[in-house]
Design a protein around this motif. Sequence first.
Motif, PDB file in Angstrom:
ATOM      1  N   GLU A  65      -8.971   0.860 -12.327  1.00  0.00           N
ATOM      2  CA  GLU A  65      -7.548   0.841 -12.004  1.00  0.00           C
ATOM      3  C   GLU A  65      -6.793  -0.202 -12.819  1.00  0.00           C
ATOM      4  O   GLU A  65      -5.669   0.049 -13.276  1.00  0.00           O
ATOM      5  CB  GLU A  65      -7.378   0.551 -10.508  1.00  0.00           C
ATOM      6  N   LEU A  66      -7.413  -1.365 -13.010  1.00  0.00           N
ATOM      7  CA  LEU A  66      -6.671  -2.500 -13.565  1.00  0.00           C
ATOM      8  C   LEU A  66      -6.864  -2.683 -15.064  1.00  0.00           C
ATOM      9  O   LEU A  66      -5.979  -3.202 -15.756  1.00  0.00           O
ATOM     10  CB  LEU A  66      -7.090  -3.790 -12.854  1.00  0.00           C
ATOM     11  N   ARG A 123      -1.203 -16.938  -0.931  1.00  0.00           N
ATOM     12  CA  ARG A 123      -1.637 -16.134  -2.075  1.00  0.00           C
ATOM     13  C   ARG A 123      -1.216 -16.788  -3.391  1.00  0.00           C
ATOM     14  O   ARG A 123      -1.941 -16.737  -4.384  1.00  0.00           O
ATOM     15  CB  ARG A 123      -1.085 -14.706  -1.962  1.00  0.00           C
ATOM     16  N   ARG A 124      -0.059 -17.427  -3.351  1.00  0.00           N
ATOM     17  CA  ARG A 124       0.407 -18.146  -4.540  1.00  0.00           C
ATOM     18  C   ARG A 124      -0.529 -19.327  -4.853  1.00  0.00           C
ATOM     19  O   ARG A 124      -0.915 -19.556  -5.996  1.00  0.00           O
ATOM     20  CB  ARG A 124       1.845 -18.641  -4.289  1.00  0.00           C
ATOM     21  N   ARG A 172       2.518 -15.372   1.701  1.00  0.00           N
ATOM     22  CA  ARG A 172       2.834 -15.419   0.280  1.00  0.00           C
ATOM     23  C   ARG A 172       2.483 -16.777  -0.343  1.00  0.00           C
ATOM     24  O   ARG A 172       1.953 -16.844  -1.452  1.00  0.00           O
ATOM     25  CB  ARG A 172       4.344 -15.124   0.138  1.00  0.00           C
ATOM     26  N   ARG A 175      -6.920  -6.570  -5.174  1.00  0.00           N
ATOM     27  CA  ARG A 175      -6.501  -5.803  -6.350  1.00  0.00           C
ATOM     28  C   ARG A 175      -5.272  -6.440  -6.991  1.00  0.00           C
ATOM     29  O   ARG A 175      -5.233  -6.672  -8.205  1.00  0.00           O
ATOM     30  CB  ARG A 175      -6.186  -4.366  -5.937  1.00  0.00           C
ATOM     31  N   ASP A 176      -4.290  -6.782  -6.154  1.00  0.00           N
ATOM     32  CA  ASP A 176      -3.074  -7.381  -6.693  1.00  0.00           C
ATOM     33  C   ASP A 176      -3.357  -8.750  -7.319  1.00  0.00           C
ATOM     34  O   ASP A 176      -2.805  -9.091  -8.362  1.00  0.00           O
ATOM     35  CB  ASP A 176      -2.026  -7.516  -5.588  1.00  0.00           C
ATOM     36  N   GLY A 177      -4.220  -9.518  -6.662  1.00  0.00           N
ATOM     37  CA  GLY A 177      -4.539 -10.854  -7.174  1.00  0.00           C
ATOM     38  C   GLY A 177      -5.232 -10.793  -8.526  1.00  0.00           C
ATOM     39  O   GLY A 177      -4.888 -11.536  -9.453  1.00  0.00           O
ATOM     40  N   GLU A 179      -6.307  -4.671  -0.832  1.00  0.00           N
ATOM     41  CA  GLU A 179      -5.092  -4.562  -1.651  1.00  0.00           C
ATOM     42  C   GLU A 179      -4.691  -5.920  -2.227  1.00  0.00           C
ATOM     43  O   GLU A 179      -4.279  -6.022  -3.384  1.00  0.00           O
ATOM     44  CB  GLU A 179      -3.954  -3.970  -0.824  1.00  0.00           C
ATOM     45  N   MET A 180      -4.819  -6.966  -1.396  1.00  0.00           N
ATOM     46  CA  MET A 180      -4.512  -8.314  -1.907  1.00  0.00           C
ATOM     47  C   MET A 180      -5.449  -8.684  -3.055  1.00  0.00           C
ATOM     48  O   MET A 180      -5.045  -9.352  -4.014  1.00  0.00           O
ATOM     49  CB  MET A 180      -4.652  -9.347  -0.788  1.00  0.00           C
ATOM     50  N   GLY A 185      -5.059  -8.337 -10.593  1.00  0.00           N
ATOM     51  CA  GLY A 185      -4.064  -7.834 -11.536  1.00  0.00           C
ATOM     52  C   GLY A 185      -3.146  -8.929 -12.045  1.00  0.00           C
ATOM     53  O   GLY A 185      -2.843  -9.002 -13.233  1.00  0.00           O
ATOM     54  N   GLU A 186      -2.742  -9.827 -11.125  1.00  0.00           N
ATOM     55  CA  GLU A 186      -1.852 -10.924 -11.532  1.00  0.00           C
ATOM     56  C   GLU A 186      -2.570 -11.941 -12.411  1.00  0.00           C
ATOM     57  O   GLU A 186      -1.997 -12.503 -13.337  1.00  0.00           O
ATOM     58  CB  GLU A 186      -1.308 -11.636 -10.287  1.00  0.00           C
TER      59      GLU A 186
END
Lengths: 287, 287
Positions: B175-176, B80-81, B77, B130-132, B127-128, B134-135
């Motif tokens: 998706e995003l 990724r942060r 985490r 996509r999430d990244g 997935e990371m 998105g954030e």
Amino acid sequence: MAGPDPALLSVNTATVRAQWRMPQIIDALVRHGIRGISPWRDQVADAGLKDTAARIRDAGLTVTGLCRGGMFPAEDRAGRRAALDDNRRAVDEAATLGARCLVLVVGGLPKDRTGRVISKDIAGAREMVRDGIGELLEYAQGAGVPLAIEPLHPMYAADRACVNTLAHANDLCDELCPRGRDGLGVAVDVYHVWWDPGLRREIERAGAGERLFAYHICDWLVPTNDLLNDRGMMGDGVIDLPLIRRWMEAAGYRGMHEVEIFSTANWWQRDGDEVLLTCKQRHEAVT
Amino acid sequence: MAGPDPALLSVNTATVRAQWRMPQIIDALVRHGIRGISPWRDQVADAGLKDTAARIRDAGLTVTGLCRGGMFPAEDRAGRRAALDDNRRAVDEAATLGARCLVLVVGGLPKDRTGRVISKDIAGAREMVRDGIGELLEYAQGAGVPLAIEPLHPMYAADRACVNTLAHANDLCDELCPRGRDGLGVAVDVYHVWWDPGLRREIERAGAGERLFAYHICDWLVPTNDLLNDRGMMGDGVIDLPLIRRWMEAAGYRGMHEVEIFSTANWWQRDGDEVLLTCKQRHEAVT
């Protein structure tokens, strides 16, 4: 997840091509209790086709594939005809060796006789590939030799194979010969397809068509220092080999697991027995 | 087919990174009448962000993109942060430079702090990513900086980017953030995608979503001697550049054509003015 049945290990002769000629390779496989072999045509020719076939038969080895046919695109009609003739010879050799399939590395952009790429028309090259496989298929069916289209990594699209995904190979099968039992299928080599987000789906699709003819394993190294000859031993790279094996098995594949490693700087420098021992250990431990 | 408008030429600063620092690059682009620039963050940092932004503004150059954000997957985490924080800084820099987009090289498999790959879970890495994205998106939208996902060639899947096809980049956009005008799109670099049999369809799809944010050109050499730094000058390789440009234009792309060449053994050894002159000539003649 349980490791694979050790009896399913096969070794592609390129893996120890720097160490041994064909008779020595066959002896070494027997010595190590390895039950499958996939020879390259130049290594067979070097040792003699009939002699090699007899040695393999006497050793009781399964020939998981003959490498390789293909290379269909050419500069002109004469070039394409020469490629087809050579492919027919490859089919005959595969029949003599009792190979489970002839692996097709389909060729990239058309080249002239000096090997220089002479066209940027990759769509046209792909048509030549489709037509070439279509022409070869009847001959191969007559000889009882299944043809296995091997999608190669996209980094080989220009010079080795313009079929670069399992989806594309499946498309060709759908078009030319949708049922694998009729003699056209695919060879899945993890090195070429591991990156593909559609891999699982395309393995399932190939399985549904009964066209999973071969499964090749090695590993992708980080970093990779050479486009051609820096493949890794299973476990030394980043490919999730148990996952892909599980997909293959779930799709109905029951064949052998063929280790194919081109490695100028590492495995081709080592003792051949060490290489085979490592193949056995890693096959059980990490694939 | 008519050659492209010379006014559409842009040069990525990596192309002459071995020859010049940022102020010299900007001066040279002006000297050669080249109207676009795409800087790398390390080169900007070396020369100073504000100074570079002022020089680019004074020179009247269009900033076709800032290279690069991304590299989302990480070991934990905290990693990724840290990646997200760095991406926010990249967005700020892109805003300061007036860049048309921040190019995202999304990252490969998660690495530890020493750069060693520590996972084989490429689906998880995706997935990371996509999430990244998105954030990051909301922050980028607030700053008015469009994000351009650049699919990288599959040979970089492990260590640089696990988004390896334009189809995958389009899927992420769908998706995003399905409408490009809302700040998420793609960068099409011919080096990475030229081999893809679905390229035309995916360019059309990206165009329909108004998400064609950047177009990068160079060439694929045969042979390619290095996975990273052996890109070719347009015309020296096998990519059908006019064809891909036609697809881009048919899909609505009206932006610049950014030359990005990493070339340790050839173009980085030459005089910078010779490189830029060649970029201009080849852009007109063969793209």
